[in-house]
Scaffold this motif. Structure first.
Motif, short mmCIF file in Angstrom:
data_model
loop_
_atom_site.label_atom_id
_atom_site.label_comp_id
_atom_site.label_asym_id
_atom_site.label_seq_id
_atom_site.Cartn_x
_atom_site.Cartn_y
_atom_site.Cartn_z
N THR A 146 37.48 -46.60 -25.84
CA THR A 146 36.89 -46.39 -27.16
C THR A 146 37.16 -47.60 -28.04
OG1 THR A 146 38.89 -45.32 -28.01
CG2 THR A 146 37.20 -43.88 -27.08
N GLY A 147 36.29 -47.78 -29.03
CA GLY A 147 36.49 -48.83 -30.00
C GLY A 147 36.03 -50.21 -29.57
N ILE A 148 35.19 -50.29 -28.55
CA ILE A 148 34.69 -51.58 -28.07
C ILE A 148 33.18 -51.62 -28.24
CG2 ILE A 148 34.52 -53.18 -26.12
CD1 ILE A 148 36.88 -51.71 -24.85
N CYS A 149 32.70 -52.66 -28.92
CA CYS A 149 31.25 -52.90 -29.03
C CYS A 149 30.87 -53.97 -28.02
CB CYS A 149 30.89 -53.38 -30.43
SG CYS A 149 30.86 -52.09 -31.66
N VAL A 150 29.73 -53.77 -27.39
CA VAL A 150 29.23 -54.72 -26.41
C VAL A 150 27.83 -55.15 -26.85
CG1 VAL A 150 28.58 -55.02 -23.99
CG2 VAL A 150 30.57 -53.61 -24.58
N GLU A 151 27.64 -56.47 -26.96
CA GLU A 151 26.36 -57.00 -27.40
C GLU A 151 25.97 -58.14 -26.46
OE1 GLU A 151 24.72 -59.66 -31.15
OE2 GLU A 151 26.58 -58.53 -31.37
N LYS A 152 24.73 -58.12 -26.00
CA LYS A 152 24.26 -59.16 -25.07
C LYS A 152 24.31 -60.53 -25.75
CE LYS A 152 20.97 -60.09 -21.48
NZ LYS A 152 21.96 -60.63 -20.59
N ALA A 153 24.83 -61.49 -25.05
CA ALA A 153 24.89 -62.87 -25.55
C ALA A 153 23.71 -63.67 -25.02
CB ALA A 153 26.20 -63.53 -25.13
N ALA A 154 23.18 -64.54 -25.83
CA ALA A 154 22.10 -65.42 -25.40
C ALA A 154 22.69 -66.54 -24.55
CB ALA A 154 21.36 -65.99 -26.60
N VAL A 155 22.08 -66.77 -23.39
CA VAL A 155 22.57 -67.80 -22.48
C VAL A 155 21.41 -68.69 -22.08
CG1 VAL A 155 23.71 -68.25 -20.26
CG2 VAL A 155 24.34 -66.23 -21.58
N ARG A 190 34.88 -65.16 -30.94
CA ARG A 190 33.88 -64.52 -30.09
C ARG A 190 34.47 -64.39 -28.70
NH1 ARG A 190 31.82 -63.50 -34.29
NH2 ARG A 190 29.69 -63.89 -34.94
N PHE A 191 34.66 -63.15 -28.28
CA PHE A 191 35.21 -62.85 -26.96
C PHE A 191 34.04 -62.50 -26.05
CE2 PHE A 191 38.28 -61.46 -30.21
CZ PHE A 191 39.27 -62.38 -29.96
N ILE A 192 33.97 -63.18 -24.91
CA ILE A 192 32.83 -63.05 -24.00
C ILE A 192 33.31 -62.50 -22.66
CG2 ILE A 192 30.91 -64.26 -22.89
CD1 ILE A 192 30.77 -64.41 -25.95
N ALA A 193 32.50 -61.61 -22.09
CA ALA A 193 32.79 -61.06 -20.76
C ALA A 193 31.51 -61.07 -19.93
CB ALA A 193 33.34 -59.64 -20.87
N SER A 194 31.66 -61.26 -18.65
CA SER A 194 30.50 -61.27 -17.76
C SER A 194 30.03 -59.84 -17.52
CB SER A 194 30.86 -61.95 -16.44
OG SER A 194 31.85 -61.20 -15.77
N LEU A 195 28.84 -59.72 -16.96
CA LEU A 195 28.22 -58.42 -16.72
C LEU A 195 29.10 -57.50 -15.88
CD1 LEU A 195 25.80 -56.49 -16.85
CD2 LEU A 195 24.86 -57.69 -14.86
N ASP A 196 29.72 -58.02 -14.83
CA ASP A 196 30.54 -57.16 -13.97
C ASP A 196 31.76 -56.62 -14.70
OD1 ASP A 196 31.22 -59.85 -13.88
OD2 ASP A 196 31.94 -59.81 -11.82
N GLY A 209 24.56 -62.15 -16.53
CA GLY A 209 24.56 -61.91 -17.96
C GLY A 209 25.96 -61.99 -18.56
N TYR A 210 26.01 -62.30 -19.84
CA TYR A 210 27.27 -62.35 -20.58
C TYR A 210 27.14 -61.54 -21.85
CZ TYR A 210 28.95 -65.81 -17.34
OH TYR A 210 29.36 -66.43 -16.20
N TYR A 211 28.25 -60.96 -22.27
CA TYR A 211 28.25 -60.06 -23.41
C TYR A 211 29.39 -60.40 -24.36
CZ TYR A 211 24.90 -57.42 -20.74
OH TYR A 211 23.77 -57.07 -20.06
N ILE A 212 29.13 -60.18 -25.65
CA ILE A 212 30.14 -60.38 -26.68
C ILE A 212 30.88 -59.06 -26.84
CG2 ILE A 212 30.54 -60.91 -29.11
CD1 ILE A 212 27.78 -62.41 -29.03
#
Length: 184
Positions: free
Chosen positions: A172-181, A155-161, A2-5
């Motif tokens: 604090t101050g970080i929002c994480v939203e699942k990215a469509a892949v 758009r900054f993307i990070a992997s699940l791990d 998975g990847y997240y924004i």
């Protein structure tokens, strides 16, 4: 996988604001990295350069671990997490200075790799801003933390791990939203 924004949480009040009128000349001339000038931009800020960014003075300034405007700035602790997954991450020490309150905080100016991983199913508004971001898994490769190239927005993307490591710590101050892949 998975990847997240990753984005800055805008719900916090009194978030620190960089005074853009007092940016160092070197940053003002370069602007923000885009696909066309990324290598030039990254070469200009890489190395042992340090920056001092003046923030708008407020006694109640809130310094989150992830600041995305006008540049990506991350806290020292978040940098340690990023470096553990992307050892070649380009970071420059940056001091945020609130001169009115005599406060200085250490942050890291990050230049994430621009990945051309925009899926063909992505949708855009007529003004070419992104309506629905869909990433192409094949074009991501084995990147863990990156920025999507080919779109107007940052758009900054990070992997699940990476995201799991972030969520296990008291950031604090970080929002994480699942990215469509899409897997093609």
């Amino acid at each position: 996988m998975g990847y997240y924004i990753l984005s800055q949480d805008k719900t916090f009040r009194n978030q620190v604001v960089i005074d853009k009128s007092r940016l160092p000349e070197e940053l003002r001339q370069l602007g923000y990295p885009r696909r066309k000038n990324y290598s030039e931009w990254n070469n200009s800020i890489s190395g042992d350069k340090c920056f001092n960014l003046v923030v708008k003075s407020n006694a109640d300034n809130y310094y989150s671990d992830f600041i995305e405007n006008p540049y990506l700035l991350i806290s020292d602790e978040l940098k340690k997490v990023f470096i553990s997954y992307e050892s070649n991450l380009s970071c420059n020490c940056t001091i945020l200075s609130d001169r009115g309150n005599k406060i200085q905080k250490v942050y890291w100016f990050c230049a994430l790799e621009m990945a051309d991983c925009l899926g063909t199913d992505s949708e855009f508004y007529p003004d070419h801003s992104i309506k629905e971001l869909i990433l192409d898994r094949k074009r991501i490769g084995n990147r863990k933390i990156f920025q999507v190239a080919g779109i107007r927005e940052k758009r900054f993307i990070a992997s699940l791990d990476v995201v799991e490591s972030i969520l296990r710590r008291p950031f604090t101050g970080i929002c994480v939203e699942k990215a469509a892949v899409r897997v093609n």
